[in-house]
Design a protein around this motif. Sequence first.
Motif, short mmCIF file in Angstrom:
data_model
loop_
_atom_site.label_atom_id
_atom_site.label_comp_id
_atom_site.label_asym_id
_atom_site.label_seq_id
_atom_site.Cartn_x
_atom_site.Cartn_y
_atom_site.Cartn_z
N MET A 1 17.43 8.42 97.31
CA MET A 1 16.69 8.41 98.52
C MET A 1 16.29 7.20 98.99
N LYS A 2 15.99 7.23 100.71
CA LYS A 2 15.65 6.17 101.70
C LYS A 2 14.83 6.44 102.22
N TYR A 3 14.03 5.53 102.38
CA TYR A 3 12.33 5.62 102.20
C TYR A 3 13.08 4.21 103.92
N GLY A 4 11.92 4.46 104.70
CA GLY A 4 11.62 3.97 105.82
C GLY A 4 10.98 2.47 105.38
N LEU A 5 11.80 1.47 106.46
CA LEU A 5 10.94 -0.25 106.74
C LEU A 5 10.22 -0.41 107.94
N GLY A 6 11.25 -1.36 108.29
CA GLY A 6 10.60 -1.99 109.56
C GLY A 6 9.46 -2.51 109.43
N TYR A 7 9.28 -4.00 108.63
CA TYR A 7 8.17 -5.10 108.61
C TYR A 7 9.31 -6.34 109.08
N ILE A 8 8.86 -6.90 110.02
CA ILE A 8 9.54 -7.99 110.54
C ILE A 8 9.06 -9.12 110.03
N PRO A 9 9.42 -10.13 109.42
CA PRO A 9 8.68 -11.76 109.41
C PRO A 9 7.98 -11.62 110.41
N SER A 10 7.17 -12.48 110.35
CA SER A 10 6.66 -13.60 111.46
C SER A 10 7.03 -15.26 111.16
N PRO A 11 7.13 -15.21 112.76
CA PRO A 11 7.83 -17.43 112.56
C PRO A 11 6.90 -18.23 111.71
N ALA A 12 7.11 -18.62 111.53
CA ALA A 12 6.24 -19.72 111.23
C ALA A 12 5.01 -20.73 112.24
N ASP A 13 4.08 -20.85 112.40
CA ASP A 13 3.57 -20.87 113.34
C ASP A 13 1.88 -22.01 113.18
N ASP A 14 1.45 -23.01 113.33
CA ASP A 14 1.18 -23.98 112.57
C ASP A 14 -0.16 -23.65 113.04
N ARG A 15 -0.24 -22.44 114.07
CA ARG A 15 -1.70 -22.62 114.55
C ARG A 15 -2.30 -21.01 113.58
N ASP A 16 -1.84 -20.87 113.34
CA ASP A 16 -2.50 -19.91 112.07
C ASP A 16 -3.67 -20.17 111.26
N ALA A 17 -4.59 -19.26 111.45
CA ALA A 17 -5.98 -19.86 110.99
C ALA A 17 -5.29 -18.89 109.16
N ILE A 18 -5.60 -19.89 107.90
CA ILE A 18 -5.67 -20.21 107.44
C ILE A 18 -7.24 -19.56 106.21
N MET A 19 -6.96 -18.53 105.50
CA MET A 19 -8.53 -18.58 104.55
C MET A 19 -7.74 -19.29 103.30
N ASN A 20 -8.34 -20.17 102.97
CA ASN A 20 -8.34 -20.56 101.78
C ASN A 20 -10.18 -20.69 101.05
N MET A 21 -10.48 -20.04 100.39
CA MET A 21 -11.74 -19.62 99.61
C MET A 21 -11.02 -19.44 98.05
N GLN A 22 -11.48 -20.67 97.60
CA GLN A 22 -11.32 -20.86 95.76
C GLN A 22 -12.61 -20.15 95.12
N HIS A 23 -12.68 -19.39 94.84
CA HIS A 23 -14.29 -19.26 94.19
C HIS A 23 -13.72 -18.65 92.33
N GLU A 24 -14.86 -18.79 91.67
CA GLU A 24 -14.08 -19.19 89.97
C GLU A 24 -15.32 -17.02 89.07
N ALA A 25 -15.68 -17.00 90.57
CA ALA A 25 -16.79 -15.55 89.90
C ALA A 25 -15.68 -14.83 90.69
N VAL A 26 -15.43 -14.13 90.25
CA VAL A 26 -14.61 -13.38 91.02
C VAL A 26 -14.13 -12.57 89.98
N PRO A 27 -14.72 -10.95 90.13
CA PRO A 27 -14.55 -9.96 88.78
C PRO A 27 -13.51 -9.72 88.49
N ASP A 28 -12.33 -9.32 86.78
CA ASP A 28 -11.87 -9.12 86.98
C ASP A 28 -11.44 -7.73 87.01
#
Length: 199
Positions: A1-28
């Motif tokens: 069975m064939k499913y639709g796709l359609g995602y095209i990877p974004s080219p690299a861009d150094d201007r992207d805002a990066i969320m880097n949130m390390q947190h030790e108290a995340v729940p399981d």
Amino acid sequence: MKYGLGYIPSPADDRDAIMNMQHEAVPDEYKINNVDSVVDQGSSPICAAISLAEILNWRKAIKDIKRPAKISPYDIYDLREDKDQDGMVLRDAIKAIKKVGVDGEKINSYARIIDPVSAKVALMLNGPLVIGLYCYNYGNRFWQGQGQNLGGHAVILTGWDKAGFVLQNSWGAGWGRSGIETFPFEDWCYMLECWTIVS
């Protein structure tokens, strides 16, 4: 069975805002409620648009007391710059929603997620995440494979449990466990990109 796709990877861009949130108290375990039901894109190349529509509809639902009108993924798909191209570049779609909006809904900021711990924090703070993966088969682990790359596919993450992230697909309720599967934490290496809508 064939499913639709359609995602095209974004080219690299150094201007992207990066969320880097390390947190030790995340729940399981953590689960986001009120996410739209699983849809079936059929063979249409609109997975990125569906994923973003699901996130925007969730955001509208938590803001509005009354049941809000749903954003159509086709309205998001129409925002792509190259109308002759099947599919969407994920970053371009997010930027278009920020710039021109869709059905009166705009976003103010977004960020790229580069690790699983930050993804968990973003899920708790901002809601569902959109991710892009290559598709090698149409099974429950479509992102794993050594054969032909069938194309790109965008889906959303709506939480996690001890086994991994909760992945919601757009291939209908007949895929996986009623359209849902586990994306194991150790499979993060298959991730091409992951985005959170911050505000």
